[in-house]
Scaffold this motif. Sequence first.
Motif, mmCIF file in Angstrom:
data_model
loop_
_atom_site.group_PDB
_atom_site.id
_atom_site.type_symbol
_atom_site.label_atom_id
_atom_site.label_comp_id
_atom_site.label_asym_id
_atom_site.label_seq_id
_atom_site.Cartn_x
_atom_site.Cartn_y
_atom_site.Cartn_z
ATOM 1 N N VAL A 7 0.855 -1.195 0.000
ATOM 2 C CA VAL A 7 0.000 0.000 0.000
ATOM 3 C C VAL A 7 0.892 1.246 0.000
ATOM 4 N N LEU A 8 0.615 2.152 -0.939
ATOM 5 C CA LEU A 8 1.376 3.412 -1.017
ATOM 6 C C LEU A 8 0.637 4.458 -0.192
ATOM 7 N N VAL A 9 1.298 4.978 0.811
ATOM 8 C CA VAL A 9 0.622 5.944 1.692
ATOM 9 C C VAL A 9 1.437 7.232 1.769
ATOM 10 N N LYS A 10 0.738 8.339 1.923
ATOM 11 C CA LYS A 10 1.409 9.652 1.976
ATOM 12 C C LYS A 10 0.893 10.462 3.157
ATOM 13 N N GLN A 11 1.825 11.115 3.855
ATOM 14 C CA GLN A 11 1.428 12.037 4.926
ATOM 15 C C GLN A 11 1.225 13.411 4.294
ATOM 16 N N GLU A 41 -7.649 9.018 1.256
ATOM 17 C CA GLU A 41 -7.889 7.873 0.360
ATOM 18 C C GLU A 41 -6.840 6.773 0.546
ATOM 19 N N ASP A 42 -5.674 7.124 1.063
ATOM 20 C CA ASP A 42 -4.645 6.086 1.308
ATOM 21 C C ASP A 42 -5.061 5.211 2.495
ATOM 22 N N LYS A 43 -5.773 5.832 3.445
ATOM 23 C CA LYS A 43 -6.259 5.073 4.593
ATOM 24 C C LYS A 43 -7.327 4.074 4.129
ATOM 25 N N THR A 64 5.981 4.527 2.410
ATOM 26 C CA THR A 64 5.842 5.956 2.119
ATOM 27 C C THR A 64 7.194 6.531 1.796
ATOM 28 N N MET A 65 7.209 7.511 0.892
ATOM 29 C CA MET A 65 8.425 8.282 0.636
ATOM 30 C C MET A 65 8.172 9.672 1.189
ATOM 31 N N GLY A 66 8.999 10.088 2.108
ATOM 32 C CA GLY A 66 8.773 11.396 2.704
ATOM 33 C C GLY A 66 9.867 11.731 3.696
ATOM 34 N N ALA A 95 11.730 17.201 -2.655
ATOM 35 C CA ALA A 95 11.243 18.085 -3.728
ATOM 36 C C ALA A 95 10.920 17.312 -5.008
ATOM 37 N N ALA A 96 10.536 16.054 -4.821
ATOM 38 C CA ALA A 96 10.198 15.213 -5.976
ATOM 39 C C ALA A 96 8.820 15.563 -6.509
ATOM 40 N N ASP A 97 8.687 15.622 -7.823
ATOM 41 C CA ASP A 97 7.341 15.704 -8.410
ATOM 42 C C ASP A 97 6.840 14.271 -8.602
ATOM 43 N N GLN A 123 -5.866 10.060 -5.082
ATOM 44 C CA GLN A 123 -4.997 11.230 -5.118
ATOM 45 C C GLN A 123 -4.686 11.729 -3.718
ATOM 46 N N ALA A 124 -3.593 12.492 -3.634
ATOM 47 C CA ALA A 124 -3.210 13.093 -2.359
ATOM 48 C C ALA A 124 -3.897 14.445 -2.251
ATOM 49 N N ILE A 125 -4.363 14.806 -1.037
ATOM 50 C CA ILE A 125 -5.137 16.052 -0.924
ATOM 51 C C ILE A 125 -4.261 17.309 -0.995
ATOM 52 N N ASP A 128 -2.639 16.626 -5.171
ATOM 53 C CA ASP A 128 -3.895 16.566 -5.941
ATOM 54 C C ASP A 128 -3.746 16.154 -7.396
ATOM 55 N N THR A 129 -2.637 15.527 -7.756
ATOM 56 C CA THR A 129 -2.469 15.252 -9.190
ATOM 57 C C THR A 129 -3.081 13.925 -9.615
ATOM 58 N N ALA A 130 -3.181 12.972 -8.693
ATOM 59 C CA ALA A 130 -3.669 11.611 -9.014
ATOM 60 C C ALA A 130 -2.771 10.920 -10.035
ATOM 61 N N GLN A 131 -1.494 11.271 -10.048
ATOM 62 C CA GLN A 131 -0.595 10.698 -11.057
ATOM 63 C C GLN A 131 0.295 9.587 -10.518
ATOM 64 N N VAL A 132 0.587 9.617 -9.224
ATOM 65 C CA VAL A 132 1.614 8.706 -8.697
ATOM 66 C C VAL A 132 1.218 7.232 -8.869
ATOM 67 N N GLY A 133 -0.043 6.890 -8.592
ATOM 68 C CA GLY A 133 -0.472 5.496 -8.751
ATOM 69 C C GLY A 133 -0.289 5.021 -10.197
HETATM 70 C C1 FAD Z 1 12.434 14.347 2.071
HETATM 71 C C2 FAD Z 1 11.107 14.430 1.328
HETATM 72 C C3 FAD Z 1 10.292 15.536 1.477
HETATM 73 C C4 FAD Z 1 9.047 15.599 0.802
HETATM 74 N N1 FAD Z 1 8.288 16.703 0.982
HETATM 75 C C5 FAD Z 1 7.120 16.808 0.319
HETATM 76 C C6 FAD Z 1 6.328 17.975 0.463
HETATM 77 O O1 FAD Z 1 6.703 18.906 1.174
HETATM 78 N N2 FAD Z 1 5.142 18.036 -0.193
HETATM 79 C C7 FAD Z 1 4.703 17.011 -0.989
HETATM 80 O O2 FAD Z 1 3.592 17.112 -1.562
HETATM 81 N N3 FAD Z 1 5.441 15.923 -1.158
HETATM 82 C C8 FAD Z 1 6.639 15.778 -0.543
HETATM 83 N N4 FAD Z 1 7.387 14.651 -0.705
HETATM 84 C C9 FAD Z 1 6.847 13.520 -1.495
HETATM 85 C C10 FAD Z 1 6.735 13.645 -3.029
HETATM 86 O O3 FAD Z 1 7.378 14.727 -3.521
HETATM 87 C C11 FAD Z 1 5.241 13.645 -3.371
HETATM 88 O O4 FAD Z 1 4.743 12.490 -2.754
HETATM 89 C C12 FAD Z 1 4.801 13.541 -4.825
HETATM 90 O O5 FAD Z 1 5.149 14.658 -5.564
HETATM 91 C C13 FAD Z 1 3.295 13.210 -4.862
HETATM 92 O O6 FAD Z 1 2.515 14.003 -5.684
HETATM 93 P P1 FAD Z 1 0.947 14.221 -5.361
HETATM 94 O O7 FAD Z 1 0.847 14.777 -3.997
HETATM 95 O O8 FAD Z 1 0.349 14.964 -6.483
HETATM 96 O O9 FAD Z 1 0.351 12.712 -5.312
HETATM 97 P P2 FAD Z 1 -0.862 12.022 -6.101
HETATM 98 O O10 FAD Z 1 -0.396 11.589 -7.439
HETATM 99 O O11 FAD Z 1 -2.124 12.822 -6.023
HETATM 100 O O12 FAD Z 1 -0.982 10.724 -5.160
HETATM 101 C C14 FAD Z 1 -1.727 9.580 -5.557
HETATM 102 C C15 FAD Z 1 -1.411 8.444 -4.622
HETATM 103 O O13 FAD Z 1 -0.057 8.027 -4.804
HETATM 104 C C16 FAD Z 1 0.492 7.621 -3.554
HETATM 105 N N5 FAD Z 1 1.595 8.512 -3.187
HETATM 106 C C17 FAD Z 1 1.785 9.797 -3.532
HETATM 107 N N6 FAD Z 1 2.921 10.270 -2.990
HETATM 108 C C18 FAD Z 1 3.445 9.263 -2.275
HETATM 109 C C19 FAD Z 1 4.614 9.133 -1.479
HETATM 110 N N7 FAD Z 1 5.464 10.141 -1.316
HETATM 111 N N8 FAD Z 1 4.853 7.939 -0.875
HETATM 112 C C20 FAD Z 1 3.999 6.891 -1.042
HETATM 113 N N9 FAD Z 1 2.884 6.967 -1.772
HETATM 114 C C21 FAD Z 1 2.618 8.132 -2.399
HETATM 115 C C22 FAD Z 1 -0.644 7.709 -2.538
HETATM 116 O O14 FAD Z 1 -1.314 6.462 -2.504
HETATM 117 C C23 FAD Z 1 -1.541 8.773 -3.141
HETATM 118 O O15 FAD Z 1 -2.879 8.701 -2.724
HETATM 119 C C24 FAD Z 1 8.624 14.545 -0.058
HETATM 120 C C25 FAD Z 1 9.466 13.452 -0.219
HETATM 121 C C26 FAD Z 1 10.700 13.379 0.468
HETATM 122 C C27 FAD Z 1 11.565 12.178 0.271
#
Ligand code: FAD
Length: 266
Positions: A7-11, A41-43, A64-66, A95-97, A123-125, A128-133
């Motif tokens: 499961v991919l989860v984001k804070q 939605e990740d929950k 999670t990546m964060g 700073a990853a997109d 998507q992440a709130i 908000d791109t809904a692209q990562v999945g």
């Molecule tokens: C050191 C560090 C700092 C970061 N700081 C930020 C920050 O300040 N702001 C920020 O938005 N992002 C940050 N990230 C994470 C990363 O840049 C974003 O997760 C990414 O750009 C996601 O885009 P989105 O929010 O549009 O996701 P969407 O595409 O909307 O996400 C769709 C789904 O993909 C999954 N997903 C998305 N991101 C992640 C993730 N990181 N890990 C696991 N699952 C994921 C979730 O299931 C999510 O519901 C950081 C990462 C690292 C390593």
Amino acid sequence: MGYNSIVLVKQVPDTANITGDVMKPDGTVNRAKLPAIFNPEDKVALELALQVKDQYGGKVTAITMGPPKAAELLKECLYMGADDVILVTDHKFAAADTLATSYVLNKVIKKIGNFDIIFAGRQAIDGDTAQVGPQTAEKLGLPQITYTEKILELNNGNIRVQRLIDGGHEILVSKLPALLTVVKEASVPRPFRAKRAMAYKNYVPPQLATEDLDVDIKRCGLFGSPTKVYNIESVVLSAGDHENIEPTKEGLGQLIDKLMNDHIFG
Ligand SMILES: Cc1cc2nc3c(=O)[nH]c(=O)nc-3n(C[C@H](O)[C@H](O)[C@H](O)COP(=O)(O)OP(=O)(O)OC[C@H]3O[C@@H](n4cnc5c(N)ncnc54)[C@H](O)[C@@H]3O)c2cc1C
């Protein structure tokens, strides 16, 4: 037997609580002023993975990546019932997109291996791109089913899923392994289990950094992120932007005229 899920989860910052002092003068969000929460939605995605485990057996791994603080989120995954968690953290990932995020996540998933279903939120709130999945599925060469609202069946290496689409539902069958993105309507996340919360209270999730992964640094973090934000506008609605419309036939008529004049209708 059973099905192994990742499961991919984001804070995320709790964007429902944005107030004046949360916005910085340059229009960006001061994240330190907002509580960090489990992306809703990740929950729900985690809940679906746990339901698969409850019904068929198998294992649930949350990743999670964060930043290091995202370890809190992984502990919540354990409190709900996840078996394993992994924190992917390194300043070189910052700073990853979505392109760089999905690149790193696909490498982590390949390293974990032995999975049947990958779950992500729709998507992440905050981003908000809904692209990562979808991008992660693409990089792994896996079929993807977006907008999952129900898993109907798992059988003979196939998954049958109901998707939420405009004006109705769609049923798709895919071969496993597959990646599913999940909508909030799919389920209600279970509460934390008190015993698990006590057991994992001081747990430190295992971490992966660049040196642990087979990654090309040029495709990670800021380096690997072609997305450029050109302009951010802070929109603050003032009293002047509001108009009171009487709940009468005349009032509604005036509203419709105004919407048509503004080319919102018609
Ligand atoms: C050191 C560090 C700092 C970061 N700081 C930020 C920050 O300040 N702001 C920020 O938005 N992002 C940050 N990230 C994470 C990363 O840049 C974003 O997760 C990414 O750009 C996601 O885009 P989105 O929010 O549009 O996701 P969407 O595409 O909307 O996400 C769709 C789904 O993909 C999954 N997903 C998305 N991101 C992640 C993730 N990181 N890990 C696991 N699952 C994921 C979730 O299931 C999510 O519901 C950081 C990462 C690292 C390593």
